[in-house]
Design an enzyme around this catalytic site. Structure first.
Site, PDB file in Angstrom:
ATOM      1  N   GLY B  11      -2.586   9.716 -10.566  1.00 39.02           N
ATOM      2  CA  GLY B  11      -3.850   9.571 -11.281  1.00 39.02           C
ATOM      3  C   GLY B  11      -4.905  10.537 -10.751  1.00 39.02           C
ATOM      4  O   GLY B  11      -5.750  11.034 -11.499  1.00 39.02           O
ATOM      5  N   ASN B  12      -4.829  10.843  -9.460  1.00 38.15           N
ATOM      6  CA  ASN B  12      -5.808  11.744  -8.860  1.00 38.15           C
ATOM      7  C   ASN B  12      -5.618  13.194  -9.260  1.00 38.15           C
ATOM      8  O   ASN B  12      -6.504  14.023  -9.064  1.00 38.15           O
ATOM      9  CB  ASN B  12      -5.759  11.636  -7.337  1.00 38.15           C
ATOM     10  CG  ASN B  12      -6.246  10.283  -6.876  1.00 38.15           C
ATOM     11  OD1 ASN B  12      -7.041   9.641  -7.569  1.00 38.15           O
ATOM     12  ND2 ASN B  12      -5.766   9.843  -5.724  1.00 38.15           N
ATOM     13  N   LYS B 131      -2.548  -6.617  -7.156  1.00 33.76           N
ATOM     14  CA  LYS B 131      -3.175  -5.333  -7.510  1.00 33.76           C
ATOM     15  C   LYS B 131      -4.631  -5.558  -7.899  1.00 33.76           C
ATOM     16  O   LYS B 131      -4.929  -6.257  -8.870  1.00 33.76           O
ATOM     17  CB  LYS B 131      -2.379  -4.738  -8.671  1.00 33.76           C
ATOM     18  CG  LYS B 131      -2.669  -3.311  -8.955  1.00 33.76           C
ATOM     19  CD  LYS B 131      -1.836  -2.371  -8.128  1.00 33.76           C
ATOM     20  CE  LYS B 131      -2.296  -0.947  -8.350  1.00 33.76           C
ATOM     21  NZ  LYS B 131      -1.713  -0.024  -7.397  1.00 33.76           N
ATOM     22  N   LYS B 219       3.427   3.297 -11.586  1.00 29.59           N
ATOM     23  CA  LYS B 219       3.742   4.415 -12.467  1.00 29.59           C
ATOM     24  C   LYS B 219       4.976   5.197 -11.995  1.00 29.59           C
ATOM     25  O   LYS B 219       5.716   5.755 -12.806  1.00 29.59           O
ATOM     26  CB  LYS B 219       2.547   5.362 -12.631  1.00 29.59           C
ATOM     27  CG  LYS B 219       2.241   6.245 -11.441  1.00 29.59           C
ATOM     28  CD  LYS B 219       2.343   7.718 -11.777  1.00 29.59           C
ATOM     29  CE  LYS B 219       1.999   8.619 -10.606  1.00 29.59           C
ATOM     30  NZ  LYS B 219       2.258   8.202  -9.266  1.00 29.59           N
ATOM     31  N   LYS B 281       6.735   5.185  -3.457  1.00 25.81           N
ATOM     32  CA  LYS B 281       7.202   6.456  -4.032  1.00 25.81           C
ATOM     33  C   LYS B 281       8.657   6.709  -3.630  1.00 25.81           C
ATOM     34  O   LYS B 281       9.495   7.118  -4.437  1.00 25.81           O
ATOM     35  CB  LYS B 281       6.317   7.616  -3.567  1.00 25.81           C
ATOM     36  CG  LYS B 281       4.911   7.585  -4.152  1.00 25.81           C
ATOM     37  CD  LYS B 281       4.091   8.764  -3.641  1.00 25.81           C
ATOM     38  CE  LYS B 281       2.736   8.867  -4.334  1.00 25.81           C
ATOM     39  NZ  LYS B 281       1.955   7.621  -4.372  1.00 25.81           N
TER      40      LYS B 281
END
Lengths: 319, 319
Positions: B11-12, B131, B219, B281
C-alpha cells in the site's frame, strides 16, 4: 450465435431518492432490478450491464468533503470518485447477480471491469459546465473554492434550500478503454459490468498520455457507445416508465410503442421529450441504431419479461 | 510460452505514510513504482498486479465516518469500502501503467477486475478480530458503537494519542472469484490488476449465496493464492527492503539471498522474522511454492531490474 444486449440501469434502480441509502436497501434494490434480467438470460442473451451512479457519487463527494473538514483528508478529483463508485457498485451488482443466477439455475460468470471512458479535452462542454455535483455551499464558501480550486459554481434554489453548487462539464464519450477485453469476455458468455456511472472520465493529452478529467459522462451515452463498439444487437435503457411518451403528463399525452429514426429526429427537433430527462435517453438510443445497432428499447425493468412493453427504436419501422 | 508473474505492491508503494495523500502524490508514487515493472515486461512476462490498500481504505473509513456525522450518509460496510478502493486504486494503476508502457514503447492492454475473495465464515479469525481500522474513538463512543453496530474495539496507545479503535478479523483467503477470467486475460498478454487490498471479502452462506464479510484479507496471502490458482511461475512481494533478513537490525543481522522450504520453515518456527511485518510475507511466499509455484521473491521495487537483488524462495536450493 447468441444475441448481445447492453442494458443500462438507472442510478435509482440501485439507490432510490426517498431512501437513506443503507447497504441493506441498496442490495435489495439491486437484487430486485437484476431479477428482471433473468428472462433475457434465459433466452440465451450475452449481456453487458451499465449503470448510473448519481446518488452514490453524490454521497462520495459529500463524504470527501466531510473527511477533509473533519480529518484533513485531501478530497480526490471526480475521476477517482467515479472509479470508487464503479468498484463499490460493480461489486454490489456482481454479488447480487451471482445470487440471482444461482436462484434461477443459470450458470454464467459475472465480472466487473473498471472502465475509463475517453472524452475530448476540447469538447465544448468544458467551457460550459452544467452538471451539479456535491453539497450546497454558501456564497462565501463558493467564492473561496472558486479561487483555491478553480471550481465553477451556480446558484441553486430548491425547495427550502438555497445556496451554491459546484457545476462540472458533461462532455461526450468518444472512446471506451478496454472495449476489446469487454467484447471478448461477453463473447464467452461472461456477464460484464462496465462503464458504470458513464465511465471514469479521462482525456488524452498532446503527448498521448491518459489524464483524469474533472467531469461526468452521461451513463446512457457511454453505454450506447460501448454497445456499438462491442457490436451489440440490442441496447436497453431501464428507467421508471414503461414507455416513452410525447406530451408527457399533458392532456394529449401519447404513448410511443415504436419509433423509427425519421420520427425520432422530428420529435427531438420539436422538443417533444423532456430535455433534462427523456431527450438524452432518446439520443443515446438513436446513436446506437445510427451506428449499426439493430434495436434500442426504453422501458421499466419490471416490464422486460413482456416484450409487448417498452418503446422500441429502429432505423425503419418493422412489420 | 511467456512466464507469468504475480507482483504484489505494498500500500505504501502508492500512498506513503509521511504524505498528505493528494492525487498528485499518489499518481507520482504509483508511476515511480510501476516504472520498476518495465524490465519484467521487456523480458516478455505476463503480469498480474496485486496491491495493498491500507492507507486508502483507512481514508475511506474516516470519510464515511465524517460523512455520517456531518451529512447523515450511512456508512458502508468494510467489503464495500474495499471494493471502493479497488476501483479507485485500480484506475490509478491502470492509468499510470498505460502511460509508463507508452513511454517505453510496450504494447500491452491493461485492465482492472474487481475481485471478490472468498473466506470461510467459520475461520477462527472471526472469533479473534485483530486488525485495527478506522478512526480513534473515546471509550464512551466505542461502547456505544459496540452496542449499536456490534463493532469490537481495542485500546490503542500510540505516540501522544490514546483511545479505542475498531478491530476486524483477518481471515484466510480460500477462493478467488473470477480467477478463470483473470487467467484467461493474462494468457493473452493483458496486464490485469486484481485482488487489490486482499480482495473484497465475501463468504458463502449455508444456502450457497455470496455475502459480504466485515473483514480485511492480507493482501500478500490473497495475491499468493491468486498466483497459484492461475498457475503463475513466479510471485513477487515488493516492499521497502531489498532483502529479507534474520535478526533484523540486531548486531547479528544476516541478509538472506536464497531460501528453501526447509530453512524457511525452521526460521518461521524460531520466530526469526517480524511477526507483524515480514513473517506474513514469508508465509505468503512459502504458500506459493508449496502449492506448485516455482519461485517467490521479496525485494524493493527499485531492485527488480537487477536479479542479483531480492530474497528468492524455492522448494529446494537451486544451483
Amino acid at each position: 450465435m447468441n444475441k448481445l444486449a447492453v442494458v443500462a440501469l438507472g442510478g435509482n434502480a440501485l439507490l432510490r431518492g426517498n431512501q437513506k441509502g443503507t447497504i441493506e436497501e441498496q442490495v435489495q434494490n439491486t437484487t430486485d432490478t437484476l431479477e428482471n434480467l433473468v428472462p433475457l438470460l434465459k433466452e440465451g442473451y450475452n449481456l453487458v450491464i451499465g449503470h448510473g451512479n448519481g446518488p452514490q457519487v453524490g454521497n462520495i463527494l459529500m463524504q470527501h468533503d466531510a473527511g477533509e473538514q473533519m480529518y484533513t483528508i485531501p478530497q480526490m478529483p471526480l475521476d477517482v470518485c467515479v472509479a470508487d463508485s464503479q468498484g463499490a457498485i460493480g461489486y454490489m451488482i456482481e454479488r447480487s447477480l451471482r445470487n440471482v443466477l444461482r436462484k434461477h439455475g443459470i450458470n454464467r460468470e459475472v465480472c466487473c471491469v473498471v472502465t475509463p471512458v475517453v472524452v475530448d479535452k476540447n469538447d465544448p462542454a468544458f467551457k460550459n459546465p452544467t452538471k451539479r455535483v456535491g453539497r450546497v455551499y454558501t456564497k462565501e464558501q463558493a467564492d473561496e473554492l472558486a479561487v483555491s480550486r478553480g471550481w465553477v459554481f451556480k446558484e441553486e434554489v430548491k425547495d427550502t434550500v438555497s445556496g451554491w453548487r459546484r457545476v462540472v462539464p458533461s462532455p461526450k464519450p468518444i472512446g471506451i478503454m478496454n472495449e476489446s477485453i469487454i467484447e471478448q469476455l461477453v463473447s464467452q458468455g461472461v456477464i460484464v459490468i462496465a462503464a458504470g456511472g458513464g465511465g471514469v472520465p479521462v482525456y488524452i493529452d498532446e503527448a498521448g498520455n491518459v489524464c483524469g478529467s474533472e467531469a461526468v459522462i452521461d451513463k446512457d451515452l457511454a453505454s450506447s457507445l460501448l454497445a456499438n463498439r462491442i457490436k451489440a444487437d440490442e441496447f436497453y435503457i431501464l428507467t421508471d416508465v414503461p414507455y416513452v411518451y410525447i406530451n408527457y403528463k399533458k392532456p394529449n399525452e401519447k404513448k410511443l410503442e415504436f419509433l423509427n429514426k425519421a420520427d425520432t429526429d422530428r420529435y427531438l427537433t420539436e422538443g417533444m421529450f423532456g430535455e433534462g430527462n427523456m431527450a438524452p435517453k432518446i439520443k443515446a438510443c438513436l446513436q446506437f441504431i445510427e451506428q449499426g445497432g439493430h434495436k434500442s428499447v426504453i422501458t421499466e425493468a419490471t416490464k422486460l419479461s413482456d416484450k409487448s412493453y417498452g418503446t422500441k427504436l429502429t432505423l425503419e419501422y418493422e412489420d
